[in-house]
Each structure stands twice: as structure tokens, then as C-alpha cells.
Design an enzyme around this catalytic site. Structure first.
Site, PDB file in Angstrom:
ATOM      1  N   LYS A  61     -39.044  14.925 -36.245  1.00 43.36           N
ATOM      2  CA  LYS A  61     -39.714  14.326 -35.083  1.00 43.36           C
ATOM      3  C   LYS A  61     -40.202  15.434 -34.148  1.00 43.36           C
ATOM      4  O   LYS A  61     -41.333  15.399 -33.651  1.00 43.36           O
ATOM      5  CB  LYS A  61     -38.749  13.376 -34.360  1.00 43.36           C
ATOM      6  CG  LYS A  61     -38.462  12.107 -35.164  1.00 43.36           C
ATOM      7  CD  LYS A  61     -37.329  11.253 -34.603  1.00 43.36           C
ATOM      8  CE  LYS A  61     -37.063  10.081 -35.561  1.00 43.36           C
ATOM      9  NZ  LYS A  61     -35.940   9.210 -35.169  1.00 43.36           N
TER      10      LYS A  61
ATOM     11  N   ASP B 286     -38.715   4.224 -28.316  1.00 42.18           N
ATOM     12  CA  ASP B 286     -38.129   3.606 -29.507  1.00 42.18           C
ATOM     13  C   ASP B 286     -38.136   2.074 -29.384  1.00 42.18           C
ATOM     14  O   ASP B 286     -37.790   1.379 -30.347  1.00 42.18           O
ATOM     15  CB  ASP B 286     -36.674   4.074 -29.642  1.00 42.18           C
ATOM     16  CG  ASP B 286     -36.428   4.808 -30.934  1.00 42.18           C
ATOM     17  OD1 ASP B 286     -37.326   4.831 -31.783  1.00 42.18           O
ATOM     18  OD2 ASP B 286     -35.322   5.349 -31.080  1.00 42.18           O
TER      19      ASP B 286
ATOM     20  N   GLN C  26     -31.141   9.451 -30.957  1.00 43.72           N
ATOM     21  CA  GLN C  26     -31.010   9.171 -32.392  1.00 43.72           C
ATOM     22  C   GLN C  26     -29.771   8.312 -32.645  1.00 43.72           C
ATOM     23  O   GLN C  26     -28.682   8.608 -32.151  1.00 43.72           O
ATOM     24  CB  GLN C  26     -30.936  10.490 -33.180  1.00 43.72           C
ATOM     25  CG  GLN C  26     -30.938  10.326 -34.692  1.00 43.72           C
ATOM     26  CD  GLN C  26     -32.257   9.777 -35.249  1.00 43.72           C
ATOM     27  OE1 GLN C  26     -33.308   9.890 -34.637  1.00 43.72           O
ATOM     28  NE2 GLN C  26     -32.193   9.168 -36.409  1.00 43.72           N
TER      29      GLN C  26
HETATM   30  N1  GUN Z   1     -31.898   6.008 -36.699  1.00 40.53           N
HETATM   31  C1  GUN Z   1     -32.551   5.587 -37.798  1.00 40.53           C
HETATM   32  N2  GUN Z   1     -33.797   5.168 -37.477  1.00 40.53           N
HETATM   33  C2  GUN Z   1     -33.930   5.338 -36.149  1.00 40.53           C
HETATM   34  C3  GUN Z   1     -34.998   5.094 -35.217  1.00 40.53           C
HETATM   35  O1  GUN Z   1     -36.084   4.615 -35.545  1.00 40.53           O
HETATM   36  N3  GUN Z   1     -34.731   5.412 -33.933  1.00 40.53           N
HETATM   37  C4  GUN Z   1     -33.533   5.916 -33.533  1.00 40.53           C
HETATM   38  N4  GUN Z   1     -33.362   6.180 -32.237  1.00 40.53           N
HETATM   39  N5  GUN Z   1     -32.536   6.147 -34.355  1.00 40.53           N
HETATM   40  C5  GUN Z   1     -32.735   5.861 -35.646  1.00 40.53           C
END
Ligand code: GUN
Length: 281
Positions: free
Chosen positions: A53, A120, A97
Site C-alpha cells: 500500500k 477503508d 491494518q
Molecule cells: N486486512 C485485510 N484486508 C484489509 C483491508 O481491506 N483493510 C484493512 N484495514 N485491513 C485489512
């Protein structure tokens, strides 16, 4: 039937190129979109996701700051960091995350985030907006699923869609997005009786239950569109989805591979949401 591939790398590239252009326009106005990533603990897969990311942010000309915290971090210290990022004018988006290591609870952390920086789409306000059919920030993986269907011009309206999995991150928002686009949606889960029979009704089948190769050919209608959200690592290290790809591809009309399907879309949509968060400042 032998399925055509829904290529997540191609769709993600198109989304990212659009973001790149719009980031350049924002920079010309003196705004550089900024994403803060928050990673707690040492789960190796989460480290890989967050690094990707950050790299993509940099590649698209955005600002990014990574916060890596020990698994022993307290709920209070994590909340303090979120509040600091809420106030930071260089940060337009915050990504925590998930999952957080135990005993940390994600709900108070997601609720503490400014809804304006919740790229998110997991803050209760943004979840509520999505439920009302007025989405603002949409969770990145289901947003990516919709972008893939649209890129390949696959009809959603009037179709029977079945979503397997009911998580806040994927299953529930995917079901809402499909419903808002006039699909008739069923959400299944581990307690659904005769799951194969329900799946066999699907024109659009979204597999998001997190079980390797769970969807077998006999659970899929001839000509169905199959979207595989799963990422599972087998004992030999091979990445596989929630769908038994080879067998199901022989029956479906369209299918996403793993890797190279939904995975690249999640990052692309996060970049898009971060650019949009900066656009409204
Ligand atoms: N863990 C797995 N997929 C995601 C996501 O799309 N966002 C976040 N914050 N954590 C994740």
C-alpha cells in the site's frame, strides 16, 4: 463453458492511472494526498500488504507515513495515535491494518477515526451511509469487486447474486453494493443449510469465506460470474482462493484468478479513496 478471465491487474492499473492523473491535478492546486498506515504486531502477511500500500502511494505521487507498533501496544496508545492522525493536515486517509492482535479491539479504534479520513470505509458513519444507499467511503475490497464487474460490463441489475461470507470488511458491504445495483442478493455463511444449493442459484457468486478451494464446480451454475475474494496459503506455499479455480473455470462464464484477481483491486481502491479524501479538503 470455459470462463473468461476477469484480470484484476488490468482493472487495477486503469484505476491507478486515473488516480495518478487526479493526484497531479490536486498537486497543481497545492494538495498532496497523504495516507497514514498503522500496523500493529508482526503478522508477516499484514506487513507485506501494508508495504504494498505504501509503495503504491509513492508510485502515484502521494505522501505516505507508516506507523509500526509492537503487538503489546495498549488500546489507549493506539487511540492516541489515531487522534493525532485525525488532526494532522498532511494526512487525508488513515488505514489501520486488520486484524489487530489480541487483546486489542478494532471497533473503538475504527470509531475514533475521523469519518473524513476513513479511507477503508469501516467507521460506523461510513458503514451507515453505505447501508442507506448514499455511500461515501466504501470498503476497498468490495468496491474493487464492483469496479471489476463494471470494467468488463457484466450486468448486475436483475441478476441473482450470492455472497458467501458476512464480514464487515467484505461480505456485508459487497451484498449492499450489489443490492443497490438492483441484484437480488442472498448472503450465506457457515450455518447456511444446503449452501451448495443456494450457491447454484447464483448468476454472480462472490466467495469471501476464507476457506481454500471451498467453492467446487458442483456449487456453481453454468455460465455464472465467479468472484473469488479469498487469499489462502497452502502447506506448499502456493496462494489459492476460496474457489477451486480449474474446475469452476470450466463451468463459469467469467472468473477472477488468485493471485491477480481481487487482490490488486483492494490497493487500487484504497488509493482512489485517499485521492478522493484529499479532493474534498
Ligand atoms: N486486512 C485485510 N484486508 C484489509 C483491508 O481491506 N483493510 C484493512 N484495514 N485491513 C485489512
Amino acid at each position: 463453458m470455459s470462463a473468461q478471465l476477469i484480470d484484476g491487474k488490468v482493472v487495477a492499473k486503469a484505476v491507478k492511472e486515473d488516480v495518478r492523473t487526479r493526484v497531479e491535478a490536486l498537486k497543481a492546486r497545492g494538495i498532496r494526498p497523504g495516507l497514514a498506515t498503522v500496523l500493529v504486531g508482526d503478522d508477516p502477511a499484514s506487513h507485506v500488504y501494508v508495504r504494498n500500500k505504501q509503495r503504491t502511494c509513492e508510485d502515484l505521487g502521494m505522501h505516505t507515513v507508516g506507523h509500526e507498533l509492537a503487538a503489546t501496544t495498549s488500546q489507549e496508545d493506539l487511540l492516541t495515535l489515531i487522534q493525532r492522525l485525525n488532526r494532522d493536515p498532511a494526512i487525508h486517509g488513515i488505514l489501520v491494518q486488520l486484524p489487530l492482535p489480541k487483546p486489542l479491539r478494532s471497533e473503538p479504534i475504527l470509531s475514533a477515526m475521523s469519518p473524513d479520513k476513513d479511507v477503508d470505509g469501516l467507521h460506523p458513519f461510513n458503514m451507515g451511509k453505505l447501508m442507506m444507499g448514499e455511500p461515501r467511503f466504501v470498503p476497498c475490497t468490495p468496491a474493487g469487486v464492483m469496479a471489476m464487474l463494471d470494467y468488463y460490463k457484466l450486468t448486475i441489475e436483475g441478476k441473482t447474486a450470492v455472497v458467501v461470507g458476512r464480514s464487515n470488511l467484505v461480505g456485508k458491504p459487497a451484498a449492499l453494493l450489489l443490492m443497490h445495483r438492483h441484484a437480488t442478493v442472498t448472503v450465506c455463511h457457515s450455518k447456511t443449510s444446503d449452501l451448495p444449493a443456494v450457491c447454484r442459484r447464483a448468476d454472480i457468486l462472490v466467495a469471501a469465506m476464507g476457506k481454500a478451494r471451498f467453492v467446487r464446480a458442483e456449487m456453481v451454475k453454468d455460465g455464472a460470474v465467479v468472484i473469488d475474494v479469498g487469499i489462502n496459503r497452502e502447506a506448499d506455499g502456493k496462494l489459492v482462493g476460496d474457489v477451486d479455480f480449474e474446475a469452476v473455470a470450466a463451468k463459469a462464464s467469467w472468473i477472477t484468478p488468485v493471485p491477480g484477481g481481487v487482490g490488486p483491486m483492494t490497493i487500487a481502491m484504497l488509493m482512489r479513496n485517499t485521492m478522493l479524501a484529499a479532493s474534498t479538503t
